[in-house]
Design a protein around this motif. Sequence first.
Motif, PDB file in Angstrom:
ATOM      1  N   VAL A  50      41.436  28.343  37.420  1.00  0.00           N
ATOM      2  CA  VAL A  50      40.586  28.044  38.375  1.00  0.00           C
ATOM      3  C   VAL A  50      40.904  26.687  38.902  1.00  0.00           C
ATOM      4  O   VAL A  50      40.845  26.143  39.976  1.00  0.00           O
ATOM      5  N   THR A  51      41.132  25.722  37.768  1.00  0.00           N
ATOM      6  CA  THR A  51      41.081  24.263  37.824  1.00  0.00           C
ATOM      7  C   THR A  51      42.299  23.973  38.352  1.00  0.00           C
ATOM      8  O   THR A  51      42.447  23.083  39.524  1.00  0.00           O
ATOM      9  N   THR A  52      43.565  24.733  37.792  1.00  0.00           N
ATOM     10  CA  THR A  52      44.908  24.494  38.609  1.00  0.00           C
ATOM     11  C   THR A  52      44.761  24.876  39.990  1.00  0.00           C
ATOM     12  O   THR A  52      45.408  24.183  40.945  1.00  0.00           O
ATOM     13  N   GLY A  53      44.195  26.031  40.282  1.00  0.00           N
ATOM     14  CA  GLY A  53      44.171  26.315  41.805  1.00  0.00           C
ATOM     15  C   GLY A  53      43.619  25.657  42.715  1.00  0.00           C
ATOM     16  O   GLY A  53      44.139  25.019  43.712  1.00  0.00           O
ATOM     17  N   TYR A  54      42.423  25.058  42.047  1.00  0.00           N
ATOM     18  CA  TYR A  54      41.665  24.458  42.817  1.00  0.00           C
ATOM     19  C   TYR A  54      42.142  23.012  43.127  1.00  0.00           C
ATOM     20  O   TYR A  54      42.161  22.559  44.234  1.00  0.00           O
ATOM     21  N   GLU A 114      37.653  43.417  40.850  1.00  0.00           N
ATOM     22  CA  GLU A 114      37.853  42.392  39.798  1.00  0.00           C
ATOM     23  C   GLU A 114      37.820  40.957  40.467  1.00  0.00           C
ATOM     24  O   GLU A 114      37.506  40.052  40.082  1.00  0.00           O
ATOM     25  N   MET A 115      38.675  41.023  41.644  1.00  0.00           N
ATOM     26  CA  MET A 115      38.841  39.725  42.328  1.00  0.00           C
ATOM     27  C   MET A 115      37.524  39.146  42.792  1.00  0.00           C
ATOM     28  O   MET A 115      37.013  37.808  42.566  1.00  0.00           O
ATOM     29  N   ALA A 116      36.369  39.944  42.957  1.00  0.00           N
ATOM     30  CA  ALA A 116      35.125  39.595  43.477  1.00  0.00           C
ATOM     31  C   ALA A 116      34.608  38.831  42.169  1.00  0.00           C
ATOM     32  O   ALA A 116      33.964  37.898  42.310  1.00  0.00           O
ATOM     33  N   THR A 117      34.767  39.546  41.162  1.00  0.00           N
ATOM     34  CA  THR A 117      34.151  38.866  39.694  1.00  0.00           C
ATOM     35  C   THR A 117      35.028  37.683  39.477  1.00  0.00           C
ATOM     36  O   THR A 117      34.089  36.450  39.106  1.00  0.00           O
ATOM     37  N   ILE A 118      36.093  37.665  39.518  1.00  0.00           N
ATOM     38  CA  ILE A 118      36.932  36.237  39.514  1.00  0.00           C
ATOM     39  C   ILE A 118      36.236  35.132  40.378  1.00  0.00           C
ATOM     40  O   ILE A 118      35.971  33.675  39.833  1.00  0.00           O
ATOM     41  N   LEU A 119      36.080  35.381  41.471  1.00  0.00           N
ATOM     42  CA  LEU A 119      35.838  34.527  42.427  1.00  0.00           C
ATOM     43  C   LEU A 119      34.498  34.022  42.261  1.00  0.00           C
ATOM     44  O   LEU A 119      33.853  32.922  42.492  1.00  0.00           O
ATOM     45  N   LEU A 120      33.431  35.170  41.477  1.00  0.00           N
ATOM     46  CA  LEU A 120      32.168  34.759  41.420  1.00  0.00           C
ATOM     47  C   LEU A 120      31.880  33.705  40.199  1.00  0.00           C
ATOM     48  O   LEU A 120      31.503  32.614  40.184  1.00  0.00           O
ATOM     49  N   ILE A 121      32.746  33.751  39.296  1.00  0.00           N
ATOM     50  CA  ILE A 121      32.974  32.947  38.071  1.00  0.00           C
ATOM     51  C   ILE A 121      33.534  31.578  38.558  1.00  0.00           C
ATOM     52  O   ILE A 121      33.044  30.542  38.057  1.00  0.00           O
ATOM     53  N   ALA A 122      34.504  31.528  39.410  1.00  0.00           N
ATOM     54  CA  ALA A 122      35.148  30.508  39.762  1.00  0.00           C
ATOM     55  C   ALA A 122      34.183  29.351  40.250  1.00  0.00           C
ATOM     56  O   ALA A 122      34.194  28.194  40.199  1.00  0.00           O
ATOM     57  N   ASP A 123      33.113  30.004  40.917  1.00  0.00           N
ATOM     58  CA  ASP A 123      32.301  29.177  41.776  1.00  0.00           C
ATOM     59  C   ASP A 123      31.022  28.792  40.833  1.00  0.00           C
ATOM     60  O   ASP A 123      30.408  27.855  40.986  1.00  0.00           O
ATOM     61  N   ILE A 124      31.103  29.367  39.579  1.00  0.00           N
ATOM     62  CA  ILE A 124      30.045  28.757  38.550  1.00  0.00           C
ATOM     63  C   ILE A 124      30.723  27.776  37.687  1.00  0.00           C
ATOM     64  O   ILE A 124      30.420  26.653  37.591  1.00  0.00           O
ATOM     65  N   GLY A 173      31.171  23.395  43.921  1.00  0.00           N
ATOM     66  CA  GLY A 173      31.167  22.337  45.262  1.00  0.00           C
ATOM     67  C   GLY A 173      29.999  21.819  45.345  1.00  0.00           C
ATOM     68  O   GLY A 173      29.184  21.846  44.621  1.00  0.00           O
ATOM     69  N   ASP A 174      29.939  20.933  46.619  1.00  0.00           N
ATOM     70  CA  ASP A 174      28.952  20.192  46.768  1.00  0.00           C
ATOM     71  C   ASP A 174      28.906  20.026  48.665  1.00  0.00           C
ATOM     72  O   ASP A 174      29.557  20.922  49.089  1.00  0.00           O
ATOM     73  N   GLY A 175      28.220  19.061  48.869  1.00  0.00           N
ATOM     74  CA  GLY A 175      27.925  19.004  50.501  1.00  0.00           C
ATOM     75  C   GLY A 175      29.360  18.476  51.114  1.00  0.00           C
ATOM     76  O   GLY A 175      29.689  18.917  52.384  1.00  0.00           O
ATOM     77  N   ASP A 176      30.133  17.836  50.327  1.00  0.00           N
ATOM     78  CA  ASP A 176      31.362  17.502  50.904  1.00  0.00           C
ATOM     79  C   ASP A 176      32.644  18.089  50.648  1.00  0.00           C
ATOM     80  O   ASP A 176      33.397  18.194  51.287  1.00  0.00           O
ATOM     81  N   HIS A 177      32.278  18.955  49.565  1.00  0.00           N
ATOM     82  CA  HIS A 177      33.689  19.946  48.869  1.00  0.00           C
ATOM     83  C   HIS A 177      33.363  21.276  48.912  1.00  0.00           C
ATOM     84  O   HIS A 177      32.111  21.698  48.294  1.00  0.00           O
ATOM     85  N   PRO A 178      34.051  22.175  49.361  1.00  0.00           N
ATOM     86  CA  PRO A 178      33.949  23.658  49.134  1.00  0.00           C
ATOM     87  C   PRO A 178      33.744  24.095  47.923  1.00  0.00           C
ATOM     88  O   PRO A 178      34.445  23.361  47.028  1.00  0.00           O
ATOM     89  N   PRO A 179      33.178  25.158  47.498  1.00  0.00           N
ATOM     90  CA  PRO A 179      33.304  25.721  46.059  1.00  0.00           C
ATOM     91  C   PRO A 179      34.741  26.504  45.920  1.00  0.00           C
ATOM     92  O   PRO A 179      35.652  26.435  46.871  1.00  0.00           O
ATOM     93  N   ALA A 180      35.290  26.739  44.734  1.00  0.00           N
ATOM     94  CA  ALA A 180      36.593  27.229  44.314  1.00  0.00           C
ATOM     95  C   ALA A 180      37.045  28.452  45.230  1.00  0.00           C
ATOM     96  O   ALA A 180      38.055  28.564  45.500  1.00  0.00           O
ATOM     97  N   SER A 181      35.790  29.325  45.557  1.00  0.00           N
ATOM     98  CA  SER A 181      36.311  30.498  46.092  1.00  0.00           C
ATOM     99  C   SER A 181      36.640  30.256  47.460  1.00  0.00           C
ATOM    100  O   SER A 181      37.472  31.063  48.097  1.00  0.00           O
ATOM    101  N   LEU A 191      41.984  30.400  46.273  1.00  0.00           N
ATOM    102  CA  LEU A 191      42.158  30.716  44.815  1.00  0.00           C
ATOM    103  C   LEU A 191      42.490  32.067  44.834  1.00  0.00           C
ATOM    104  O   LEU A 191      43.112  32.249  43.778  1.00  0.00           O
ATOM    105  N   ALA A 192      41.989  33.023  45.314  1.00  0.00           N
ATOM    106  CA  ALA A 192      42.176  34.388  45.140  1.00  0.00           C
ATOM    107  C   ALA A 192      43.786  34.602  45.437  1.00  0.00           C
ATOM    108  O   ALA A 192      44.418  35.330  44.631  1.00  0.00           O
ATOM    109  N   GLU A 193      44.220  34.119  46.547  1.00  0.00           N
ATOM    110  CA  GLU A 193      45.643  34.376  46.774  1.00  0.00           C
ATOM    111  C   GLU A 193      46.612  33.401  45.541  1.00  0.00           C
ATOM    112  O   GLU A 193      47.657  33.920  44.821  1.00  0.00           O
ATOM    113  N   PHE A 194      46.010  32.459  45.063  1.00  0.00           N
ATOM    114  CA  PHE A 194      46.801  31.724  43.991  1.00  0.00           C
ATOM    115  C   PHE A 194      46.580  32.533  42.542  1.00  0.00           C
ATOM    116  O   PHE A 194      47.707  32.636  42.013  1.00  0.00           O
TER     117      PHE A 194
END
Length: 233
Positions: A169-173, A67-77, A81-89, A93-96
């Motif tokens: 996701v947005t709150t955690g990020y 379940e958490m793997a699916t959550i993180l997959l959607i979070a990264d959708i 992220g971009d070159g300067d900032h990491p994706p949500a996962s 975010l998993a801990e949050f």
Amino acid sequence: MNRRESLKSLLVGGVGTGLLISCRLDDDPDLSKMTNIREKEFDYGRTPEEAEYDEELMSKKFYTDEEMATILLIADIIIPGDGDHPPASKTGLAEFIEFITKDLPEHKIPMRGGLRWLENESNQRFEKGFKMLSEDEQIAIIDDIAYPAEVKPQHVHGAKFFSRLRNLVTTGYFTSKEGIEYLGYQGNRPNVWDGVPPEVLEKHGLAYDEKMLKNSIKPEERNEIEEWKNYEI
């Protein structure tokens, strides 16, 4: 802007709502560790009752690794992220999400139910689970549940789930170190006050004492220790 880019832009609206969520508070092989957020002791001003509550909360696990793997997959959708900032996962975010779901139990049924809806939808459309879909297939499903004004009746439950997850996701990020840096938030910093403008002083027939101005700490000297022994009142 194509639908894929506009999907990312939806997080702007999600942040406003998501940040209202109360927060009392990488890949699959590490998921079990990522949700193990027990602390050895509480030293941040908690009462004994609160500390006991936190200890009990952190000792339990709600989401399965799958379940958490699916959550993180959607979070990264949602926040890729971009070159300067990491994706949500990659921002804790998993801990949050694990913590806040246990801390606010009203998230439990909608989140687990939503994940099951997503798996059923994936299997019905493509005969495989969401994680096994191609990127285009995943986006095809997300497109159907990400835009509230366009959601079809058969996708209403999925849309409610996606809206909840997007808020989490947005709150955690944007409350993570990386998210705060992304926003460019500087925090409370001392500024420099140059005093009452000369025209205002002149209007009221006032003026600063020249000797005081000469001996006062200047902004560029704010980190130096002033010696006042030669100053005469």
